[in-house]
Design a protein around this motif. Structure first.
Motif, PDB file in Angstrom:
ATOM      1  N   GLU A 206      -9.201  -1.171  19.480  1.00  0.00           N
ATOM      2  CA  GLU A 206     -10.050  -2.353  19.464  1.00  0.00           C
ATOM      3  C   GLU A 206     -10.386  -2.745  18.028  1.00  0.00           C
ATOM      4  OE1 GLU A 206     -11.033  -4.194  22.029  1.00  0.00           O
ATOM      5  OE2 GLU A 206      -9.865  -2.944  23.405  1.00  0.00           O
ATOM      6  N   GLY A 207     -10.590  -4.034  17.794  1.00  0.00           N
ATOM      7  CA  GLY A 207     -10.970  -4.491  16.467  1.00  0.00           C
ATOM      8  C   GLY A 207     -10.576  -5.930  16.235  1.00  0.00           C
ATOM      9  N   PRO A 208     -11.111  -6.538  15.183  1.00  0.00           N
ATOM     10  CA  PRO A 208     -10.837  -7.955  14.908  1.00  0.00           C
ATOM     11  C   PRO A 208      -9.524  -8.205  14.168  1.00  0.00           C
ATOM     12  CG  PRO A 208     -12.377  -7.108  13.292  1.00  0.00           C
ATOM     13  CD  PRO A 208     -12.119  -5.983  14.256  1.00  0.00           C
ATOM     14  N   GLY A 209      -8.923  -7.157  13.587  1.00  0.00           N
ATOM     15  CA  GLY A 209      -7.713  -7.340  12.789  1.00  0.00           C
ATOM     16  C   GLY A 209      -6.500  -7.716  13.612  1.00  0.00           C
ATOM     17  N   ALA A 210      -5.513  -8.275  12.934  1.00  0.00           N
ATOM     18  CA  ALA A 210      -4.281  -8.699  13.610  1.00  0.00           C
ATOM     19  C   ALA A 210      -3.508  -7.498  14.141  1.00  0.00           C
ATOM     20  CB  ALA A 210      -3.414  -9.489  12.634  1.00  0.00           C
ATOM     21  N   GLU A 211      -2.835  -7.668  15.273  1.00  0.00           N
ATOM     22  CA  GLU A 211      -1.958  -6.639  15.826  1.00  0.00           C
ATOM     23  C   GLU A 211      -0.592  -6.755  15.162  1.00  0.00           C
ATOM     24  OE1 GLU A 211      -1.837  -7.169  20.027  1.00  0.00           O
ATOM     25  OE2 GLU A 211      -3.908  -6.494  20.342  1.00  0.00           O
ATOM     26  N   VAL A 212      -0.117  -5.659  14.586  1.00  0.00           N
ATOM     27  CA  VAL A 212       1.172  -5.680  13.889  1.00  0.00           C
ATOM     28  C   VAL A 212       2.037  -4.523  14.359  1.00  0.00           C
ATOM     29  CG1 VAL A 212       0.227  -6.823  11.855  1.00  0.00           C
ATOM     30  CG2 VAL A 212       0.265  -4.332  11.949  1.00  0.00           C
ATOM     31  N   ARG A 213       3.363  -4.694  14.222  1.00  0.00           N
ATOM     32  CA  ARG A 213       4.298  -3.654  14.635  1.00  0.00           C
ATOM     33  C   ARG A 213       5.234  -3.228  13.509  1.00  0.00           C
ATOM     34  NH1 ARG A 213       3.839  -3.045  20.072  1.00  0.00           N
ATOM     35  NH2 ARG A 213       5.464  -1.445  19.968  1.00  0.00           N
ATOM     36  N   ASN A 214       5.348  -4.038  12.458  1.00  0.00           N
ATOM     37  CA  ASN A 214       6.238  -3.681  11.355  1.00  0.00           C
ATOM     38  C   ASN A 214       5.746  -4.335  10.073  1.00  0.00           C
ATOM     39  OD1 ASN A 214       7.494  -6.408  11.168  1.00  0.00           O
ATOM     40  ND2 ASN A 214       8.281  -5.849  13.201  1.00  0.00           N
ATOM     41  N   LEU A 215       6.314  -3.934   8.957  1.00  0.00           N
ATOM     42  CA  LEU A 215       5.846  -4.407   7.662  1.00  0.00           C
ATOM     43  C   LEU A 215       6.176  -5.878   7.407  1.00  0.00           C
ATOM     44  CD1 LEU A 215       6.528  -1.391   5.278  1.00  0.00           C
ATOM     45  CD2 LEU A 215       4.387  -2.095   6.353  1.00  0.00           C
ATOM     46  N   THR A 216       7.296  -6.349   7.916  1.00  0.00           N
ATOM     47  CA  THR A 216       7.634  -7.760   7.736  1.00  0.00           C
ATOM     48  C   THR A 216       6.557  -8.643   8.351  1.00  0.00           C
ATOM     49  OG1 THR A 216      10.006  -7.247   7.777  1.00  0.00           O
ATOM     50  CG2 THR A 216       9.363  -9.530   8.204  1.00  0.00           C
ATOM     51  N   GLN A 217       6.163  -8.315   9.557  1.00  0.00           N
ATOM     52  CA  GLN A 217       5.105  -9.055  10.240  1.00  0.00           C
ATOM     53  C   GLN A 217       3.780  -8.915   9.498  1.00  0.00           C
ATOM     54  OE1 GLN A 217       3.744  -7.354  13.971  1.00  0.00           O
ATOM     55  NE2 GLN A 217       3.851  -9.363  14.941  1.00  0.00           N
ATOM     56  N   LEU A 218       3.475  -7.696   9.071  1.00  0.00           N
ATOM     57  CA  LEU A 218       2.220  -7.439   8.368  1.00  0.00           C
ATOM     58  C   LEU A 218       2.131  -8.247   7.079  1.00  0.00           C
ATOM     59  CD1 LEU A 218      -0.407  -5.792   7.867  1.00  0.00           C
ATOM     60  CD2 LEU A 218       1.050  -4.081   6.746  1.00  0.00           C
ATOM     61  N   PHE A 219       3.166  -8.211   6.259  1.00  0.00           N
ATOM     62  CA  PHE A 219       3.131  -8.898   4.974  1.00  0.00           C
ATOM     63  C   PHE A 219       2.988 -10.412   5.145  1.00  0.00           C
ATOM     64  CE2 PHE A 219       5.668  -5.273   2.798  1.00  0.00           C
ATOM     65  CZ  PHE A 219       4.512  -4.504   2.766  1.00  0.00           C
ATOM     66  N   GLN A 220       3.594 -10.955   6.179  1.00  0.00           N
ATOM     67  CA  GLN A 220       3.457 -12.389   6.431  1.00  0.00           C
ATOM     68  C   GLN A 220       2.003 -12.738   6.741  1.00  0.00           C
ATOM     69  OE1 GLN A 220       5.852 -14.745   6.189  1.00  0.00           O
ATOM     70  NE2 GLN A 220       4.357 -16.337   6.651  1.00  0.00           N
ATOM     71  N   LEU A 221       1.349 -11.909   7.547  1.00  0.00           N
ATOM     72  CA  LEU A 221      -0.043 -12.169   7.916  1.00  0.00           C
ATOM     73  C   LEU A 221      -0.988 -11.968   6.735  1.00  0.00           C
ATOM     74  CD1 LEU A 221      -0.052 -10.489  11.444  1.00  0.00           C
ATOM     75  CD2 LEU A 221      -0.325 -12.926  10.960  1.00  0.00           C
ATOM     76  N   ILE A 222      -0.698 -10.989   5.877  1.00  0.00           N
ATOM     77  CA  ILE A 222      -1.545 -10.791   4.696  1.00  0.00           C
ATOM     78  C   ILE A 222      -1.387 -11.975   3.750  1.00  0.00           C
ATOM     79  CG2 ILE A 222      -1.958  -9.351   2.660  1.00  0.00           C
ATOM     80  CD1 ILE A 222      -1.103  -6.934   4.276  1.00  0.00           C
ATOM     81  N   ALA A 223      -0.164 -12.448   3.553  1.00  0.00           N
ATOM     82  CA  ALA A 223       0.068 -13.594   2.672  1.00  0.00           C
ATOM     83  C   ALA A 223      -0.673 -14.833   3.165  1.00  0.00           C
ATOM     84  CB  ALA A 223       1.565 -13.874   2.568  1.00  0.00           C
ATOM     85  N   LEU A 224      -0.872 -14.923   4.477  1.00  0.00           N
ATOM     86  CA  LEU A 224      -1.597 -16.048   5.065  1.00  0.00           C
ATOM     87  C   LEU A 224      -3.100 -15.800   5.111  1.00  0.00           C
ATOM     88  CD1 LEU A 224       0.841 -16.863   8.010  1.00  0.00           C
ATOM     89  CD2 LEU A 224       0.490 -18.221   5.946  1.00  0.00           C
ATOM     90  N   SER A 225      -3.547 -14.689   4.484  1.00  0.00           N
ATOM     91  CA  SER A 225      -4.981 -14.328   4.427  1.00  0.00           C
ATOM     92  C   SER A 225      -5.580 -14.132   5.816  1.00  0.00           C
ATOM     93  CB  SER A 225      -5.766 -15.409   3.664  1.00  0.00           C
ATOM     94  OG  SER A 225      -5.321 -15.489   2.326  1.00  0.00           O
ATOM     95  N   ARG A 226      -4.800 -13.485   6.713  1.00  0.00           N
ATOM     96  CA  ARG A 226      -5.300 -13.215   8.050  1.00  0.00           C
ATOM     97  C   ARG A 226      -5.712 -11.754   8.240  1.00  0.00           C
ATOM     98  NH1 ARG A 226      -4.010 -17.342  11.636  1.00  0.00           N
ATOM     99  NH2 ARG A 226      -3.900 -19.262  10.408  1.00  0.00           N
ATOM    100  N   THR A 227      -5.208 -10.864   7.395  1.00  0.00           N
ATOM    101  CA  THR A 227      -5.491  -9.440   7.575  1.00  0.00           C
ATOM    102  C   THR A 227      -5.165  -8.710   6.280  1.00  0.00           C
ATOM    103  OG1 THR A 227      -5.103  -7.558   9.077  1.00  0.00           O
ATOM    104  CG2 THR A 227      -3.167  -8.795   8.373  1.00  0.00           C
ATOM    105  N   THR A 228      -5.427  -7.411   6.243  1.00  0.00           N
ATOM    106  CA  THR A 228      -5.038  -6.564   5.119  1.00  0.00           C
ATOM    107  C   THR A 228      -4.706  -5.182   5.655  1.00  0.00           C
ATOM    108  OG1 THR A 228      -5.656  -5.829   2.901  1.00  0.00           O
ATOM    109  CG2 THR A 228      -7.363  -5.724   4.576  1.00  0.00           C
ATOM    110  N   ALA A 229      -4.228  -4.305   4.783  1.00  0.00           N
ATOM    111  CA  ALA A 229      -3.857  -2.957   5.215  1.00  0.00           C
ATOM    112  C   ALA A 229      -3.847  -2.027   4.020  1.00  0.00           C
ATOM    113  CB  ALA A 229      -2.479  -2.968   5.875  1.00  0.00           C
ATOM    114  N   ILE A 230      -4.012  -0.732   4.301  1.00  0.00           N
ATOM    115  CA  ILE A 230      -3.898   0.314   3.285  1.00  0.00           C
ATOM    116  C   ILE A 230      -2.648   1.116   3.609  1.00  0.00           C
ATOM    117  CG2 ILE A 230      -4.982   2.363   2.295  1.00  0.00           C
ATOM    118  CD1 ILE A 230      -7.686   1.124   2.945  1.00  0.00           C
ATOM    119  N   LEU A 231      -1.712   1.150   2.669  1.00  0.00           N
ATOM    120  CA  LEU A 231      -0.396   1.740   2.902  1.00  0.00           C
ATOM    121  C   LEU A 231      -0.021   2.672   1.753  1.00  0.00           C
ATOM    122  CD1 LEU A 231       1.503  -1.508   3.972  1.00  0.00           C
ATOM    123  CD2 LEU A 231       0.574   0.252   5.492  1.00  0.00           C
ATOM    124  N   PRO A 232       0.994   3.527   1.935  1.00  0.00           N
ATOM    125  CA  PRO A 232       1.468   4.368   0.835  1.00  0.00           C
ATOM    126  C   PRO A 232       1.814   3.531  -0.395  1.00  0.00           C
ATOM    127  CG  PRO A 232       2.476   5.059   2.892  1.00  0.00           C
ATOM    128  CD  PRO A 232       1.724   3.798   3.197  1.00  0.00           C
TER     129      PRO A 232
END
Length: 279
Positions: A206-232
């Motif tokens: 549960e949470g307000p952040g976007a649901e992601v399954r891979n880095l390509t999807q994640l990076f697109q959403l971060i670039a659009l200022s919809r979410t963020t992440a902590i990664l290696p």
């Protein structure tokens, strides 16, 4: 208990509908019903609760579903590995999460390629939490995993490297110009809620952040200022221009390991593991 009966039960337990299970198994419904009833008599337990409206698993049925999946995966893996061992043109399948460990992966493949007896390596790009299953069912021979995010239960492993983590932010964000940051500063950004990854069962927390399954999807959403992440930190080596990686001081370290099934007898897999540990 026959493998055929176990396949019937697992299909029914996953579908919880005799008609859909019969269609999936490409058989008629009456023989499926008789096979399940015969299995219950053989085991002396009730595996399913049946009503005119629905089918549900009993506690015993849930146990057999879990055990049955493992058994069927092991059987399928044994078949694939046997055929692969007998193949005149052996190949090695390496499972990796798309977009992770790119530099390490490139070095590993280059170093292994010049080893005596090296075989072609097929890359199997997958999503979060898939590598363990791919190894167990024989679809992959070795995999790169990241602790503590991935599970290595039931696998043999060798540690390749340990690194810190970084926050991936839009390049235009006020924190993007910082040389370092702390966890609390990233996880409490109201305009950039933390991305949510699926768990081993496929469900999202549960949470307000976007649901992601891979880095390509994640990076697109971060670039659009919809979410963020902590990664290696290594993920931030070749980021797109509209993203920035900022080291997170108090984030737990991430350990990359190479993993393989303990029952594996593939010489090529052993050679790849030895090559990886020399990096």
């Amino acid at each position: 208990m026959e493998i055929r009966e176990l396949r019937y039960f697992v299909a029914l337990a996953e579908e919880l509908h005799f008609g859909r299970a019969a269609q999936r198994l490409e058989m008629a419904q009456p023989p499926l019903s008789r096979a399940i009833a015969r299995l219950e008599r053989q085991l002396g337990v009730c595996l399913l609760e049946r009503t005119s409206r629905k089918v549900t698993l009993t506690e015993a049925g849930a146990v057999l579903l879990s055990e049955g999946r493992a058994i069927l995966s092991a059987v399928a893996a044994a078949e694939r590995r046997t055929r692969q061992t007998a193949s005149r043109r052996p190949r090695l399948v390496l499972a990796v999460k798309s977009g992770t460990a790119d530099t390490l992966l490139a070095k590993l493949l280059d170093l292994y390629r010049v080893e005596p007896g090296a075989v072609p390596v097929d890359l199997l790009l997958c999503e979060a939490h898939q590598q363990q299953k791919l190894l167990q069912n024989g679809q992959a021979d070795v995999a790169l995993l990241h602790l503590p995010f991935d599970s290595t239960v039931g696998l043999d492993t060798e540690i390749l490297r340990t690194e810190g983590q970084a926050a991936i932010l839009p390049a235009s964000h006020p924190l993007a110009g910082r040389s370092q940051i702390r966890m609390a500063e990233v996880t409490t950004l109201p305009e950039l809620p933390m991305a949510r990854w699926p768990g081993p069962g496929g469900s999202y927390p549960e949470g307000p952040g976007a649901e992601v399954r891979n880095l390509t999807q994640l990076f697109q959403l971060i670039a659009l200022s919809r979410t963020t992440a902590i990664l290696p930190e290594s993920v931030g080596t070749d980021l797109r221009r509209d993203l920035t990686a900022v080291p997170v001081l108090d984030a737990p370290p991430v350990t990359t390991v190479i993993a393989w099934p303990p029952q594996s007898r593939l010489r090529a897999a052993a050679d790849l593991v030895r090559t990886a540990t020399r990096l």
